[in-house]
Design a protein around this motif. Structure first.
Motif, PDB file in Angstrom:
ATOM      1  N   MET A   1      33.957-104.439 -60.568  1.00 17.00           N
ATOM      2  CA  MET A   1      32.696-104.618 -59.864  1.00 17.00           C
ATOM      3  C   MET A   1      31.566-104.277 -60.837  1.00 17.00           C
ATOM      4  O   MET A   1      31.703-103.380 -61.659  1.00 17.00           O
ATOM      5  N   THR A   2      30.438-104.967 -60.673  1.00 15.67           N
ATOM      6  CA  THR A   2      29.301-104.739 -61.567  1.00 15.67           C
ATOM      7  C   THR A   2      28.148-104.068 -60.827  1.00 15.67           C
ATOM      8  O   THR A   2      28.137-103.989 -59.598  1.00 15.67           O
ATOM      9  N   VAL A   3      27.180-103.643 -61.612  1.00 13.23           N
ATOM     10  CA  VAL A   3      25.974-103.013 -61.053  1.00 13.23           C
ATOM     11  C   VAL A   3      25.322-103.926 -60.023  1.00 13.23           C
ATOM     12  O   VAL A   3      25.010-103.502 -58.908  1.00 13.23           O
ATOM     13  N   PHE A   4      25.124-105.178 -60.379  1.00  7.41           N
ATOM     14  CA  PHE A   4      24.427-106.091 -59.474  1.00  7.41           C
ATOM     15  C   PHE A   4      25.255-106.394 -58.227  1.00  7.41           C
ATOM     16  O   PHE A   4      24.694-106.607 -57.152  1.00  7.41           O
ATOM     17  N   GLU A   5      26.566-106.433 -58.358  1.00  5.24           N
ATOM     18  CA  GLU A   5      27.423-106.636 -57.184  1.00  5.24           C
ATOM     19  C   GLU A   5      27.312-105.444 -56.227  1.00  5.24           C
ATOM     20  O   GLU A   5      27.253-105.627 -55.005  1.00  5.24           O
ATOM     21  N   ILE A   6      27.278-104.231 -56.773  1.00 12.04           N
ATOM     22  CA  ILE A   6      27.098-103.044 -55.934  1.00 12.04           C
ATOM     23  C   ILE A   6      25.716-103.057 -55.296  1.00 12.04           C
ATOM     24  O   ILE A   6      25.565-102.782 -54.106  1.00 12.04           O
ATOM     25  N   ARG A   7      24.705-103.398 -56.075  1.00  6.15           N
ATOM     26  CA  ARG A   7      23.342-103.513 -55.531  1.00  6.15           C
ATOM     27  C   ARG A   7      23.320-104.434 -54.315  1.00  6.15           C
ATOM     28  O   ARG A   7      22.788-104.091 -53.264  1.00  6.15           O
ATOM     29  N   ASP A   8      23.912-105.599 -54.466  1.00  3.73           N
ATOM     30  CA  ASP A   8      23.894-106.583 -53.387  1.00  3.73           C
ATOM     31  C   ASP A   8      24.735-106.136 -52.194  1.00  3.73           C
ATOM     32  O   ASP A   8      24.316-106.288 -51.041  1.00  3.73           O
ATOM     33  N   ALA A   9      25.906-105.575 -52.459  1.00 11.07           N
ATOM     34  CA  ALA A   9      26.808-105.154 -51.384  1.00 11.07           C
ATOM     35  C   ALA A   9      26.209-104.037 -50.539  1.00 11.07           C
ATOM     36  O   ALA A   9      26.437-103.977 -49.333  1.00 11.07           O
ATOM     37  N   LEU A  10      25.428-103.154 -51.179  1.00 13.05           N
ATOM     38  CA  LEU A  10      24.862-102.007 -50.475  1.00 13.05           C
ATOM     39  C   LEU A  10      23.399-102.204 -50.076  1.00 13.05           C
ATOM     40  O   LEU A  10      22.807-101.332 -49.441  1.00 13.05           O
ATOM     41  N   GLY A  11      22.801-103.324 -50.457  1.00  9.25           N
ATOM     42  CA  GLY A  11      21.397-103.562 -50.138  1.00  9.25           C
ATOM     43  C   GLY A  11      20.475-102.551 -50.787  1.00  9.25           C
ATOM     44  O   GLY A  11      19.502-102.108 -50.169  1.00  9.25           O
ATOM     45  N   VAL A  13      17.630-100.822 -53.135  1.00  7.93           N
ATOM     46  CA  VAL A  13      16.263-101.157 -53.545  1.00  7.93           C
ATOM     47  C   VAL A  13      16.154-100.904 -55.045  1.00  7.93           C
ATOM     48  O   VAL A  13      16.305 -99.764 -55.496  1.00  7.93           O
ATOM     49  N   PRO A  14      15.902-101.947 -55.836  1.00  3.03           N
ATOM     50  CA  PRO A  14      15.761-101.742 -57.284  1.00  3.03           C
ATOM     51  C   PRO A  14      14.474-100.975 -57.611  1.00  3.03           C
ATOM     52  O   PRO A  14      13.400-101.316 -57.125  1.00  3.03           O
ATOM     53  N   LEU A  15      14.611 -99.950 -58.423  1.00  7.22           N
ATOM     54  CA  LEU A  15      13.453 -99.227 -58.960  1.00  7.22           C
ATOM     55  C   LEU A  15      13.208 -99.671 -60.396  1.00  7.22           C
ATOM     56  O   LEU A  15      12.077 -99.759 -60.837  1.00  7.22           O
ATOM     57  N   HIS A  16      14.287 -99.924 -61.111  1.00  7.55           N
ATOM     58  CA  HIS A  16      14.261-100.589 -62.414  1.00  7.55           C
ATOM     59  C   HIS A  16      15.640-101.156 -62.665  1.00  7.55           C
ATOM     60  O   HIS A  16      16.636-100.478 -62.456  1.00  7.55           O
ATOM     61  N   GLU A  17      15.663-102.419 -63.080  1.00  9.30           N
ATOM     62  CA  GLU A  17      16.953-103.044 -63.379  1.00  9.30           C
ATOM     63  C   GLU A  17      17.059-103.347 -64.858  1.00  9.30           C
ATOM     64  O   GLU A  17      16.131-103.871 -65.466  1.00  9.30           O
ATOM     65  N   ALA A  18      18.206-103.026 -65.393  1.00  8.64           N
ATOM     66  CA  ALA A  18      18.531-103.320 -66.785  1.00  8.64           C
ATOM     67  C   ALA A  18      19.648-104.373 -66.770  1.00  8.64           C
ATOM     68  O   ALA A  18      19.712-105.183 -65.862  1.00  8.64           O
ATOM     69  N   GLU A  19      20.533-104.285 -67.720  1.00 10.41           N
ATOM     70  CA  GLU A  19      21.627-105.250 -67.791  1.00 10.41           C
ATOM     71  C   GLU A  19      22.642-105.027 -66.672  1.00 10.41           C
ATOM     72  O   GLU A  19      22.840-103.903 -66.213  1.00 10.41           O
TER      73      GLU A  19
END
Length: 108
Positions: A1-11, A13-19
């Motif tokens: 699983m990746t950072v963005f997949e976890i972000r999306d799965a848990l909804g 709120v991005p404060l700063h996104e990197a790779e």
């Protein structure tokens, strides 16, 4: 699983996104010296700490992402350091307990 997949799965709120990068484990803790000695590279670190030392610990441990639980927002110095160091910082209204359970479920 990746950072963005976890972000999306848990909804989250991005404060700063990197790779987008793989998340290989998780760690929850607020005593920064404890986290420094125990969090692993690639971890999703869940915390309620919000000061400028969080980005330093994130960088030192090479955590893949930090999730601030209970709608905690890092202070301006921490957010600036997250941008400067290109760190994945997110916020969630969920408790540390709830986030740990959800992240563990996603990673298993």
């Amino acid at each position: 699983m990746t950072v963005f997949e976890i972000r999306d799965a848990l909804g989250l709120v991005p404060l700063h996104e990197a790779e987008d990068r793989p998340v290989t484990g998780g760690y929850a803790g607020d005593l920064l010296s404890w986290v420094m000695g125990r969090a692993q590279s690639g971890d999703c670190w869940i915390t309620i700490m919000s000061n400028r030392n969080v980005p330093a610990v994130c960088s030192l441990t090479d955590a893949a992402m930090v999730i601030f639980a209970e709608d905690v927002t890092p202070d301006d110095a921490a957010l600036e350091a997250a941008v400067d160091n290109d760190l994945n910082f997110y916020r969630s209204p969920l408790s540390v307990f709830e986030l740990c359970a959800k992240v563990a479920s996603l990673l298993s």
